[in-house]
Design a protein around this motif. Structure first.
Motif, PDB file in Angstrom:
ATOM      1  N   ALA A 120      18.205  11.553   5.249  1.00 42.93           N
ATOM      2  CA  ALA A 120      18.389  11.039   6.606  1.00 42.93           C
ATOM      3  C   ALA A 120      18.086  12.239   7.495  1.00 42.93           C
ATOM      4  O   ALA A 120      17.009  12.818   7.398  1.00 42.93           O
ATOM      5  CB  ALA A 120      19.780  10.480   6.812  1.00 42.93           C
ATOM      6  N   ASP A 121      19.010  12.635   8.372  1.00 41.83           N
ATOM      7  CA  ASP A 121      18.851  13.901   9.084  1.00 41.83           C
ATOM      8  C   ASP A 121      19.474  14.961   8.178  1.00 41.83           C
ATOM      9  O   ASP A 121      20.684  15.146   8.140  1.00 41.83           O
ATOM     10  CB  ASP A 121      19.554  13.855  10.432  1.00 41.83           C
ATOM     11  N   GLY A 122      18.626  15.618   7.391  1.00 43.40           N
ATOM     12  CA  GLY A 122      19.102  16.461   6.314  1.00 43.40           C
ATOM     13  C   GLY A 122      19.176  15.669   5.025  1.00 43.40           C
ATOM     14  O   GLY A 122      18.810  14.491   4.979  1.00 43.40           O
ATOM     15  N   VAL A 123      19.654  16.298   3.969  1.00 43.07           N
ATOM     16  CA  VAL A 123      19.630  15.702   2.634  1.00 43.07           C
ATOM     17  C   VAL A 123      21.017  15.753   2.001  1.00 43.07           C
ATOM     18  O   VAL A 123      21.693  16.793   2.040  1.00 43.07           O
ATOM     19  CB  VAL A 123      18.638  16.458   1.721  1.00 43.07           C
ATOM     20  N   LEU A 124      21.428  14.628   1.425  1.00 45.41           N
ATOM     21  CA  LEU A 124      22.602  14.587   0.563  1.00 45.41           C
ATOM     22  C   LEU A 124      22.094  14.560  -0.876  1.00 45.41           C
ATOM     23  O   LEU A 124      21.344  13.659  -1.257  1.00 45.41           O
ATOM     24  CB  LEU A 124      23.451  13.344   0.830  1.00 45.41           C
ATOM     25  N   ALA A 125      22.452  15.558  -1.669  1.00 42.74           N
ATOM     26  CA  ALA A 125      22.093  15.606  -3.079  1.00 42.74           C
ATOM     27  C   ALA A 125      23.345  15.320  -3.907  1.00 42.74           C
ATOM     28  O   ALA A 125      24.404  15.906  -3.655  1.00 42.74           O
ATOM     29  CB  ALA A 125      21.511  16.962  -3.448  1.00 42.74           C
ATOM     30  N   VAL A 126      23.218  14.420  -4.868  1.00 43.93           N
ATOM     31  CA  VAL A 126      24.340  14.042  -5.730  1.00 43.93           C
ATOM     32  C   VAL A 126      24.050  14.591  -7.122  1.00 43.93           C
ATOM     33  O   VAL A 126      23.059  14.214  -7.759  1.00 43.93           O
ATOM     34  CB  VAL A 126      24.525  12.514  -5.763  1.00 43.93           C
ATOM     35  N   HIS A 127      24.911  15.474  -7.599  1.00 49.40           N
ATOM     36  CA  HIS A 127      24.705  16.196  -8.852  1.00 49.40           C
ATOM     37  C   HIS A 127      25.875  15.884  -9.785  1.00 49.40           C
ATOM     38  O   HIS A 127      27.034  15.891  -9.350  1.00 49.40           O
ATOM     39  CB  HIS A 127      24.663  17.700  -8.555  1.00 49.40           C
ATOM     40  N   GLU A 128      25.587  15.654 -11.041  1.00 50.85           N
ATOM     41  CA  GLU A 128      26.688  15.424 -11.973  1.00 50.85           C
ATOM     42  C   GLU A 128      27.549  16.680 -12.062  1.00 50.85           C
ATOM     43  O   GLU A 128      27.059  17.807 -11.977  1.00 50.85           O
ATOM     44  CB  GLU A 128      26.159  15.051 -13.358  1.00 50.85           C
ATOM     45  N   THR A 138      29.845  15.380  -8.837  1.00 48.62           N
ATOM     46  CA  THR A 138      30.675  14.197  -9.018  1.00 48.62           C
ATOM     47  C   THR A 138      30.681  13.718 -10.466  1.00 48.62           C
ATOM     48  O   THR A 138      29.729  13.960 -11.224  1.00 48.62           O
ATOM     49  CB  THR A 138      30.170  13.053  -8.112  1.00 48.62           C
ATOM     50  N   ASP A 139      31.752  13.022 -10.826  1.00 49.13           N
ATOM     51  CA  ASP A 139      31.831  12.319 -12.110  1.00 49.13           C
ATOM     52  C   ASP A 139      31.393  10.867 -11.982  1.00 49.13           C
ATOM     53  O   ASP A 139      31.287  10.160 -12.986  1.00 49.13           O
ATOM     54  CB  ASP A 139      33.266  12.350 -12.650  1.00 49.13           C
ATOM     55  N   ARG A 140      31.168  10.426 -10.748  1.00 47.87           N
ATOM     56  CA  ARG A 140      30.811   9.023 -10.502  1.00 47.87           C
ATOM     57  C   ARG A 140      29.553   8.949  -9.631  1.00 47.87           C
ATOM     58  O   ARG A 140      29.595   8.493  -8.486  1.00 47.87           O
ATOM     59  CB  ARG A 140      31.977   8.290  -9.835  1.00 47.87           C
ATOM     60  N   PRO A 141      28.417   9.399 -10.152  1.00 48.48           N
ATOM     61  CA  PRO A 141      27.213   9.448  -9.313  1.00 48.48           C
ATOM     62  C   PRO A 141      26.795   8.094  -8.766  1.00 48.48           C
ATOM     63  O   PRO A 141      26.375   8.000  -7.604  1.00 48.48           O
ATOM     64  CB  PRO A 141      26.147  10.035 -10.256  1.00 48.48           C
ATOM     65  N   GLU A 142      26.911   7.029  -9.589  1.00 48.15           N
ATOM     66  CA  GLU A 142      26.466   5.715  -9.113  1.00 48.15           C
ATOM     67  C   GLU A 142      27.257   5.262  -7.890  1.00 48.15           C
ATOM     68  O   GLU A 142      26.708   4.619  -6.984  1.00 48.15           O
ATOM     69  CB  GLU A 142      26.584   4.667 -10.225  1.00 48.15           C
ATOM     70  N   ARG A 143      28.540   5.602  -7.864  1.00 45.24           N
ATOM     71  CA  ARG A 143      29.366   5.209  -6.718  1.00 45.24           C
ATOM     72  C   ARG A 143      28.951   5.984  -5.468  1.00 45.24           C
ATOM     73  O   ARG A 143      28.937   5.447  -4.367  1.00 45.24           O
ATOM     74  CB  ARG A 143      30.843   5.444  -7.041  1.00 45.24           C
ATOM     75  N   TRP A 144      28.590   7.238  -5.647  1.00 42.99           N
ATOM     76  CA  TRP A 144      28.118   8.019  -4.506  1.00 42.99           C
ATOM     77  C   TRP A 144      26.749   7.551  -4.038  1.00 42.99           C
ATOM     78  O   TRP A 144      26.443   7.603  -2.845  1.00 42.99           O
ATOM     79  CB  TRP A 144      28.097   9.511  -4.847  1.00 42.99           C
ATOM     80  N   TRP A 145      25.919   7.076  -4.971  1.00 47.47           N
ATOM     81  CA  TRP A 145      24.636   6.502  -4.546  1.00 47.47           C
ATOM     82  C   TRP A 145      24.885   5.323  -3.622  1.00 47.47           C
ATOM     83  O   TRP A 145      24.216   5.165  -2.597  1.00 47.47           O
ATOM     84  CB  TRP A 145      23.819   6.034  -5.748  1.00 47.47           C
ATOM     85  N   ALA A 146      25.845   4.476  -4.010  1.00 51.08           N
ATOM     86  CA  ALA A 146      26.156   3.300  -3.197  1.00 51.08           C
ATOM     87  C   ALA A 146      26.705   3.708  -1.835  1.00 51.08           C
ATOM     88  O   ALA A 146      26.380   3.094  -0.803  1.00 51.08           O
ATOM     89  CB  ALA A 146      27.153   2.400  -3.926  1.00 51.08           C
ATOM     90  N   LEU A 147      27.544   4.743  -1.812  1.00 50.95           N
ATOM     91  CA  LEU A 147      28.087   5.215  -0.543  1.00 50.95           C
ATOM     92  C   LEU A 147      26.982   5.788   0.330  1.00 50.95           C
ATOM     93  O   LEU A 147      26.937   5.524   1.541  1.00 50.95           O
ATOM     94  CB  LEU A 147      29.173   6.260  -0.797  1.00 50.95           C
ATOM     95  N   ALA A 148      26.079   6.551  -0.266  1.00 52.33           N
ATOM     96  CA  ALA A 148      24.971   7.113   0.503  1.00 52.33           C
ATOM     97  C   ALA A 148      24.135   6.011   1.138  1.00 52.33           C
ATOM     98  O   ALA A 148      23.761   6.090   2.313  1.00 52.33           O
ATOM     99  CB  ALA A 148      24.106   7.993  -0.400  1.00 52.33           C
TER     100      ALA A 148
END
Length: 230
Positions: free
Chosen positions: A40-48, A10-20
């Motif tokens: 959670a059940d599994g992992v969401l990884a947010v990468h630039e 993503t180009d907007r990691p902070e926004r994805w953090w908020a969504l997560a």
């Protein structure tokens, strides 16, 4: 143990953090723009995003208890053993369609809460990715009677197999009240709506990077046209 890590670029990691966070994921340590994990059940990884991985690209990474055992189980497939900085030894498994997934060894804390990762592996021949995932310990769950869809259940998270143009798509599964989830997302500042699909009710939420909507599928209870395997 096989835990699914859905990696979003993503180009907007902070926004994805908020969504997560709004979805119900929990960060085990403070995320950085380069990398953040949400469990959670599994992992969401947010990468630039990178030149090789544009914003909106999704990868499937699997964490197993024993990499040597995984490599042995995958001998009949195209597998490369490599080393990645910060990860260590890793397997790259390449399907004939061109789709590839990665596998590493480790232990990941995860739970069985109200939200789960369920990346979608698209390609026309589903027998191949199903065999790859079964070799790594996944079990088939709900499948379409006419083919074209099967969910593969891991110890943490799952992977959906869907007939279509080869790629990996972003997806989640919500196990609670999807209307309440959509409301929570809207309260957090995200555009979200509930849609009645043939298989289940789903929440559609606007992609922070401006791409296709993210899907959060409710638990499928109506099996008309589907069946449970195993």
């Amino acid at each position: 143990m096989t835990v699914v890590q859905q990696i979003l670029y993503t180009d907007r990691p902070e926004r994805w953090w908020a969504l997560a966070e709004a979805l119900g994921f929990v960060a085990p340590y403070p995320p950085t723009p380069a990398w953040g994990e949400f469990h959670a059940d599994g992992v969401l990884a947010v990468h630039e995003a990178t030149p090789e991985h544009r914003a909106g690209t999704v990868d499937i990474h699997l964490v197993v208890a024993d990499l040597d055992a995984a490599a042995s189980a995958l001998l009949s497939f195209a597998v490369e053993r490599t080393v990645m900085a910060g990860v260590g030894e890793m397997l790259v498994v390449r399907a004939a369609s061109g789709v590839s997934i990665t596998v590493s060894e480790g232990a990941v804390q995860h739970g069985a809460g109200q939200i789960a990762v369920q990346p979608i592996w698209f390609q026309e021949d589903l027998a191949e990715p199903r065999a790859i995932l079964e070799a790594l310990g996944f079990q088939a769950g709900i499948a379409a009677d006419r083919g074209g869809w099967v969910e593969m259940l891991g110890d943490g998270g799952s992977v959906g197999l869907h007939a279509g143009k080869p790629r990996i798509g972003l997806s989640f599964e919500a196990r609670g009240d999807v209307d309440a989830l959509a409301l929570r997302l809207r309260d957090a500042g995200f555009e979200a709506s509930v849609v009645d699909e043939a298989f289940a009710r789903t929440v559609r939420v606007a992609d922070p990077d401006g791409g296709d909507e993210a899907w959060i599928n409710g638990v499928q209870d109506d099996l008309h046209g589907y069946h449970r395997e195993g």
